[in-house]
Scaffold this motif. Sequence first.
Motif, PDB file in Angstrom:
ATOM      1  N   ALA A  37      69.647  54.441  53.631  1.00  0.00           N
ATOM      2  CA  ALA A  37      69.306  55.866  53.621  1.00  0.00           C
ATOM      3  C   ALA A  37      68.441  56.213  54.827  1.00  0.00           C
ATOM      4  O   ALA A  37      68.602  57.282  55.431  1.00  0.00           O
ATOM      5  N   ALA A  38      67.558  55.296  55.217  1.00  0.00           N
ATOM      6  CA  ALA A  38      66.687  55.553  56.386  1.00  0.00           C
ATOM      7  C   ALA A  38      67.520  55.641  57.660  1.00  0.00           C
ATOM      8  O   ALA A  38      67.251  56.475  58.528  1.00  0.00           O
ATOM      9  N   ARG A  62      60.346  60.553  58.002  1.00  0.00           N
ATOM     10  CA  ARG A  62      61.524  61.040  57.272  1.00  0.00           C
ATOM     11  C   ARG A  62      62.365  59.883  56.751  1.00  0.00           C
ATOM     12  O   ARG A  62      62.840  59.915  55.618  1.00  0.00           O
ATOM     13  N   GLY A  63      62.518  58.832  57.580  1.00  0.00           N
ATOM     14  CA  GLY A  63      63.276  57.666  57.133  1.00  0.00           C
ATOM     15  C   GLY A  63      62.606  56.987  55.947  1.00  0.00           C
ATOM     16  O   GLY A  63      63.268  56.613  54.976  1.00  0.00           O
ATOM     17  N   GLY A 108      64.318  57.108  52.370  1.00  0.00           N
ATOM     18  CA  GLY A 108      64.684  55.802  51.833  1.00  0.00           C
ATOM     19  C   GLY A 108      64.073  55.567  50.462  1.00  0.00           C
ATOM     20  O   GLY A 108      64.753  55.137  49.532  1.00  0.00           O
ATOM     21  N   THR A 109      62.787  55.862  50.335  1.00  0.00           N
ATOM     22  CA  THR A 109      62.109  55.659  49.056  1.00  0.00           C
ATOM     23  C   THR A 109      62.716  56.564  47.979  1.00  0.00           C
ATOM     24  O   THR A 109      63.001  56.111  46.860  1.00  0.00           O
ATOM     25  N   LEU A 110      62.940  57.838  48.318  1.00  0.00           N
ATOM     26  CA  LEU A 110      63.505  58.772  47.332  1.00  0.00           C
ATOM     27  C   LEU A 110      64.925  58.376  46.940  1.00  0.00           C
ATOM     28  O   LEU A 110      65.314  58.506  45.767  1.00  0.00           O
ATOM     29  N   ALA A 111      65.707  57.884  47.896  1.00  0.00           N
ATOM     30  CA  ALA A 111      67.068  57.449  47.577  1.00  0.00           C
ATOM     31  C   ALA A 111      67.035  56.289  46.585  1.00  0.00           C
ATOM     32  O   ALA A 111      67.811  56.256  45.621  1.00  0.00           O
ATOM     33  N   GLY A 112      66.111  55.334  46.800  1.00  0.00           N
ATOM     34  CA  GLY A 112      65.995  54.202  45.883  1.00  0.00           C
ATOM     35  C   GLY A 112      65.543  54.628  44.500  1.00  0.00           C
ATOM     36  O   GLY A 112      66.050  54.127  43.486  1.00  0.00           O
ATOM     37  N   ILE A 113      64.587  55.565  44.438  1.00  0.00           N
ATOM     38  CA  ILE A 113      64.100  56.067  43.151  1.00  0.00           C
ATOM     39  C   ILE A 113      65.242  56.769  42.410  1.00  0.00           C
ATOM     40  O   ILE A 113      65.470  56.553  41.214  1.00  0.00           O
ATOM     41  N   ALA A 117      58.324  50.791  42.822  1.00  0.00           N
ATOM     42  CA  ALA A 117      57.943  49.603  43.598  1.00  0.00           C
ATOM     43  C   ALA A 117      59.128  48.966  44.323  1.00  0.00           C
ATOM     44  O   ALA A 117      58.969  48.478  45.446  1.00  0.00           O
ATOM     45  N   LEU A 118      60.307  48.977  43.725  1.00  0.00           N
ATOM     46  CA  LEU A 118      61.451  48.338  44.396  1.00  0.00           C
ATOM     47  C   LEU A 118      61.774  49.043  45.716  1.00  0.00           C
ATOM     48  O   LEU A 118      61.806  48.399  46.768  1.00  0.00           O
ATOM     49  N   PRO A 119      61.998  50.378  45.734  1.00  0.00           N
ATOM     50  CA  PRO A 119      62.278  51.028  47.021  1.00  0.00           C
ATOM     51  C   PRO A 119      61.067  51.134  47.941  1.00  0.00           C
ATOM     52  O   PRO A 119      61.194  50.903  49.154  1.00  0.00           O
ATOM     53  N   LEU A 120      59.898  51.437  47.402  1.00  0.00           N
ATOM     54  CA  LEU A 120      58.721  51.568  48.266  1.00  0.00           C
ATOM     55  C   LEU A 120      58.373  50.215  48.897  1.00  0.00           C
ATOM     56  O   LEU A 120      58.032  50.146  50.084  1.00  0.00           O
TER      57      LEU A 120
END
Length: 168
Positions: A10-11, A39-40, A44-49, A80-83
């Motif tokens: 996503a990033a 932004r990346g 990226g974090t929001l996509a994983g969440i 925690a997984l995406p962040l």
Amino acid sequence: MLPAYVPNNAAVLLGGGRPIDAGRTLEDARVLGDGKTWRGAAAGTLAGITLALALNGIAPAVVTATGLVLPTFPPAAIVALPLGAILGDTLASFLKRRTGRSRGAAFPGLDQLDFLLGALALTALAATAWFTATFTPGVLAVVLVLTPLFHVTANVVAYRAGLKSEPW
Ligand code: CTP
Ligand code: MG
């Protein structure tokens, strides 16, 4: 592992703009470089969440249909997984800049494991009981072997599709 895998992709797709280090340098090299942007990291974090929430949503139906035993993600692991994956990737760029590697330079081993180790470490800290119940030694061994293979494959595909400027 999908919530830890998708942030990097996503990033690449959604990143760009203002670098996290705002152009600052440390001993004549950029702190992180132009490849690590707010932004990346946020996308990226929001996509994983989002993916973790979606997987939680479909888990009951998948379990009913297939009989598979699937974990669902507790709130701490959803974050925690995406962040952790994004933090691991960012820390790797910090180490790459400190070792004289410019943006996009390869760092074999670190490039394939940074996000995975970040995701596992932050999840172990934030959702310890769930982590130990889910990541048994056998699961951990499979994840540590398969993740670099997935990562190499995904990056070659992204490179050939013109989304990434290097195949790593
Ligand atoms: N990206 C971003 N923000 C992030 C991570 C990645 O905007 N936090 C985007 C950037 O456009 C970056 C691309 O995704 O160039 C590929 O990511 P990556 O390979 O991690 O960065 P590199 O440009 O190779 O930089 P580095 O050498 O620091 O890894
Ligand atoms: Mg790179």
